[in-house]
Design a protein around this motif. Sequence first.
Motif, short mmCIF file in Angstrom:
data_model
loop_
_atom_site.label_atom_id
_atom_site.label_comp_id
_atom_site.label_asym_id
_atom_site.label_seq_id
_atom_site.Cartn_x
_atom_site.Cartn_y
_atom_site.Cartn_z
N MET A 1 0.83 -1.20 0.00
CA MET A 1 0.00 0.00 0.00
C MET A 1 0.87 1.26 0.00
N PRO A 2 1.34 1.62 -1.16
CA PRO A 2 2.25 2.79 -1.18
C PRO A 2 1.45 4.08 -1.05
N CYS A 3 1.67 4.79 0.01
CA CYS A 3 0.98 6.07 0.10
C CYS A 3 2.01 7.18 0.16
N GLU A 4 1.55 8.33 -0.10
CA GLU A 4 2.48 9.45 -0.24
C GLU A 4 2.35 10.33 0.98
N ARG A 5 3.48 10.57 1.59
CA ARG A 5 3.46 11.47 2.74
C ARG A 5 3.81 12.88 2.25
N LYS A 6 2.85 13.75 2.34
CA LYS A 6 3.07 15.13 1.89
C LYS A 6 3.90 15.85 2.94
N PRO A 7 4.68 16.87 2.50
CA PRO A 7 5.49 17.60 3.49
C PRO A 7 4.61 18.31 4.51
N MET A 8 5.14 18.42 5.73
CA MET A 8 4.37 19.03 6.82
C MET A 8 4.23 20.52 6.58
N ARG A 9 3.19 21.07 7.17
CA ARG A 9 2.96 22.50 7.07
C ARG A 9 2.83 23.06 8.46
N TYR A 10 3.33 24.24 8.63
CA TYR A 10 3.14 24.90 9.91
C TYR A 10 1.70 25.34 10.04
N GLY A 11 1.04 24.93 11.12
CA GLY A 11 -0.36 25.29 11.27
C GLY A 11 -0.63 26.13 12.50
N HIS A 12 -0.06 25.70 13.61
CA HIS A 12 -0.33 26.39 14.87
C HIS A 12 0.96 26.49 15.66
N SER A 13 0.89 27.25 16.74
CA SER A 13 2.06 27.28 17.60
C SER A 13 2.13 25.96 18.36
N GLU A 14 3.27 25.70 18.97
CA GLU A 14 3.45 24.35 19.49
C GLU A 14 2.52 24.07 20.68
N GLY A 15 2.18 22.83 20.81
CA GLY A 15 1.21 22.43 21.83
C GLY A 15 0.25 21.44 21.21
N LEU A 16 -0.70 21.00 22.03
CA LEU A 16 -1.65 20.01 21.55
C LEU A 16 -2.46 20.53 20.38
N THR A 17 -2.70 19.68 19.41
CA THR A 17 -3.51 20.09 18.27
C THR A 17 -4.53 19.01 18.00
N ASP A 18 -5.51 19.36 17.21
CA ASP A 18 -6.49 18.36 16.80
C ASP A 18 -6.89 18.65 15.36
N VAL A 19 -7.39 17.63 14.70
CA VAL A 19 -7.70 17.80 13.29
C VAL A 19 -8.96 17.02 12.95
N CYS A 20 -9.74 17.54 12.00
CA CYS A 20 -10.83 16.76 11.45
C CYS A 20 -11.16 17.26 10.05
N PHE A 21 -11.92 16.46 9.32
CA PHE A 21 -12.37 16.88 8.00
C PHE A 21 -13.80 17.38 8.12
N ASP A 22 -14.22 18.21 7.16
CA ASP A 22 -15.62 18.56 7.17
C ASP A 22 -16.41 17.42 6.55
N ASP A 23 -17.73 17.54 6.53
CA ASP A 23 -18.57 16.41 6.15
C ASP A 23 -18.27 15.89 4.76
N GLU A 24 -18.00 16.82 3.85
CA GLU A 24 -17.74 16.39 2.48
C GLU A 24 -16.27 16.09 2.25
#
Lengths: 1114, 208
Positions: A1-24
């Motif tokens: 299962m070859p998947c592609e890891r995209k380069p990381m992006r700076y999103g927030h300052s350091e500390g706990l983060t959370d992520v989700c997708f919208d419904d679509e």
Amino acid sequence: MPCERKPMRYGHSEGLTDVCFDDEGKSIVTCGSDGDVRIWESLDDDDPKSISVGEKAFSVALKNGKLITAVSNNTVQIHTFPEGDPDGILTRFTTNANHVTFNTSGSKVAVGSSDFLVKIVEVMDSSQQKTLRGHEAPVLSVAFDPSDEFLASSSCDGSVAVWSVESQTQVAQWKVLQKSSDVSAAKSLCRLAWLPRSGRVLAIPVDATVQLYDRNTWTHISTLSDDLSTQVVNVVVWSPCGKFLAAGTVGGNLLIWDVVAKLCVERQKHEKGFTVCGMAWHPSGGRIAYTDTEGCLGLLDGVSSASAPTSSSTTQSTKATAAKETNDYDDLFDDDDDRIMDEGMSDSHSPVKKALVEDDDDDDLMPATGRARNRASFLDDDNSQDAASVKLDKLPDEDGSSAILPPVIPAVSRPVYEGPMPTPPQRAFQPGSTPVHLMHRFMTWNSIGIVRGYNDDQDNAIDVEFHDTAIHHAMHLTNTFGHTMTDLSQEAVLLACEGTDELASKIQCLHFSCWDTQKEWMVDLPKGEDARALCLGQGWAAVATSTLMVRLFSIGGVQREMFSLPGAVVCMAGHGEQLLIVYHRGTGFDGDQSLGVQLIQLGRKRKQVIHGEPLPLSQKSYLAWMGFTAEATPCCIDSVGVVRILNRTLGNTWTPVCNTRESCKSKSDHYWVVGVRENPQQLRCIPCKGSRFPPTLPRPAVAVLPFKLPYCQTTTEKGQMEEQYWRSVLFHNHYDFLSSSGYETDSEVQSQAQKEQQELLMKMFALSCKLEREFRCVELAELMTHNVVTLAIRYASRSRRMALAQKLNEIALEKANQLHEEEEQEEEEPAYQSVAQNSLFNHVRRESRGSSQMNGCEDEDVEEEYTQEEERDAEEASETKKPCLNPFKKEAQSPERPSPKPVNREGRANPFKVSSAGKSSGSPAGQSRTTNVLDSMTMSSRKPVALSGTSKQSKAPVLKPLAPKAKSKTQATLLQMTATKASSKKQESQSGTETVKQTPAATPPVSAENTENRKPKTGFQLWLDENRKSILADNPDFEEMDVIKEGMGRFRTLTAEQRLEWSEKAKSESDLKKRKREHGGEEDEQMERDESGAKKKKALDSSAKLSAFAFNKK
Amino acid sequence: MAVMIHIRMRAARKKKKKGGVSQTREMDAAEVEFLAEKELVNIIPNFSLDKIYLIGGDLGPFNPGLPVEVPVWLALNLKQRHKCRIIPPEWMDTDKLEEIREQERKLDTFTPIPNPHYMELTKLLLNHAADNIPKADDIRTLVKDIWDTRMAKLRLSADSFISQQEAHAQLDNLTLMEINTTRFFLLDSLNYMYKLRSNLHPARTQDY
């Protein structure tokens, strides 16, 4: 299962983060310890939308347009999505909430908090709360059973509990975790996950493994682990199909198991090894978004697409539809069929995914992407409706899959096309505006002023501000109609809004410069016609509409012409009487836009200048800015940052003049252009860090970029000069245009530009000469004006390139003929005016030069040259002196400013102005200045540069007349004899270098001056002094005697009148000397001493300064 | 422009006179401020004017909306007439000033300051153009903190200088205003102490 890891992006300052997708699954939503929720259109989104929710955000959940966040002020808040407007507080705790999650239908939210409680709250009615008590330490995470029957929670007390939602009691509990005192001290966040749809299995991360528990018996059924990973698992998520389980670990490992086979199918390492603390699986199953404790966002792409490489898509789809029927009732987890279905689903869904991947390449500014998305959501909408009708009798847990499945059929049945893909056409925009969706945005930023739009809760308003407050004071308008487009000119503000169901599209104009009391008018467009783009010119306004029409209005509101456009408008710009329209002339492919441009001349001479020719853009870019320079030349900028300007002299072609990306420090920085000027050459723009456009606050500052034409080898001297030359030519084209369309131009600047160009040509000529490239020299000479060619001939002959000189001679002749012909044509015009001008110029030139000349005499040839030029100048001036004022001059006051009135100028000169030699004297003479400097080598040798001279030798002659003693005579003549030779040699070499340098430095004056002090001077001598140089130049081998002989010959050829003039001059000069002698009498003694010791040059020098000063004072 | 020069010169004279009444020897704060007004600052004019030629050099040209560098005195003058917006200097930023403040508190010596007239400029700009400076109040507090810290250090070092009866001391990175505030007091007190000391041992001094 070859998947592609995209380069990381700076999103927030350091500390706990959370992520989700919208419904679509169209956007990724993240939160972090900076208290912001960011909505990313894609991983490459340069400008994620930010919603500030609090000081710190611990967890985020999103469903049905509700964004729930756990914030550091102990509350759980609701925001609307995607607008981000606060929508109240869901619930409160006595301390932080750690994790929030929705149930499958989105009606309830479960929250686990640090005060040991778990709460279940109805989203619609937050008073409906259920509290689950039983944990003895902060709750780490919560998870809703898909059927809403149970709720699982993990806590720092080491337990994982399953609660019955209905009875609020614990159904099961496992002490599988390590105990800790607080969330920050916990080894793992222990995010739990139920198997989607059926909820038959609960996955619990325990140390480095994931334990699976059965729903019916609450017993442990299996363990997923990976030998290669020994790190503690933080987060687990199921794929939407339920076949895979992904886990993120403390050390940054990302693992994906095939749950049925219990095989680890994918291992990825976080690029920096940071702890993964948030993970979300895209609803389509193709990708996983994850965040780490350093605030970065990453994406794994193509996660499940490769899982079924063998089966073809068509068979899959049939199987998938077949499987769908069965799996509605079957258990999803152990069923073999559903496996095929999953594969079919993930695979067949890939077109949608592909579209998303494409989106990544585009920028979010790109309106095109919006369309692609619209299409996707359109499909989704349809499907969900279909699904809803079918679904009525289905189990509620079907929700997730049914929304995804239906697009499978249309997507797969389409024949596969693998040619170039059409580019979605870019949307219409106003140049100098920021995207419409922003709450606070620039609606227009141009050379006149700034229009800002505010559209938030309290206020829907428009601020108009003028750079030059002399035009009008700032205005604040309430935006009752919801205007989205504006333009601003010195006369008016034009606003327009698109129509709604009830209201027609409106155009509003605030005509502030009008002299009656009605300063505003408004026009409704016909029903079904929406304004798309608008612009203002001088005395007119234009609006392009959705029905491919352009409507012209007068600035007072009279409807004027209208015409149809061949395609949908992209943008418009107006300037004076010119209207520039860019529209779609076809479909572009592979990321390119296909744009056409029309340039229409309104006003008296109505014509179409550019007939819808293609507008050149860089590859895979779109138009970012379009407009006119302050000098009325059309100019465009594409999204790659290349600035192009219309070259009217080369058949209306577009020349790239600047690449703003070259000045950017980082990849995501951009320059947002607000204006272009040709004189001075300035690209005015706002540097934007990490985005394409600036925010309205803090108020951005304008920076100025220089232009640089992308010529080859600009590191070499040759390339540099070529670039300079052509840039100068290009950026002075507008003079021809402006004067041809009857505007006043500044002839001073124009002549200066010409001079600069000719100087550059001469430099290039000299360089080519040095490199022995005579052919190139001739080519360059063809670009020169007649006068400069003669100079070039001299240069060539002096450097002993006879063949070259001859060639140049031919060119010079040709040019002279051309000149002659032109003159003949012009002679028909009334001559008296030019004569008057001429005398004025002559007078001025004498004045300016006379101050630095003691004997004020000039070579006749030069005189002639000048008169010729002045005639031409005068003619030009009279031509340009048409009464029409140039409205484009940046300086609003400039019309009153006297343009070429040099005498006045001299009179009111500021005493503090550091007189840069040319500035006052050169201005009136116009073109003659060109020759003035270029001829410096001849001129300067002819006239002794008296007071302004800096070289030591130049001071000597001023001093000499002060020593009239007969005694020194013999010595002086001796001295002179040697000095003459030396200096004449020197002159030769010096003048050679001078032409190269083109600096009007003072050359040593002819030493023959020395003799003049003692002997009474004759007219011939005076003449000879002036012309010795040219004789020497023509015959470099001559000895002193030969020079005199030749000079005699030439002098005789002069007319009697001229000779008389010379003798007159001689007389007047001797008078002058007498006066000087009287004045300098006191210093005579010292002079004597100095003279006797002729070698003490230094002492002589200082006294020379003194005497010069004394003379000057007088 | 001639009028402007006139005003500026008159203002300078006035300032001098004020100082001159009380102290003739000392350079007073107003004069230091006058010197600080020569510092350059960027403004965004809202009028257009060609280059102007002044004794101090050429200024301009002024284009509406385009930043141009002018001395502080002109910037303030224009600002008061609502002819421009002032762009605060780069160092006038809460983050940078906080960093300096921390540094200043950490070290015993004086830290280098981004501008030799930081105090005067802050005062001038914040008094007249606070609306153009983001977080003006924070900046005022920060600069005051820095100033207080530095003055405390200065007093402390002056104290130890005197108490240890040193002959010389080295103080780097002091600004003109800081020197000026302490100079007169320090010199006078040293003089007095010298006098007092020499009176303590009259016999000795007479010997010399």
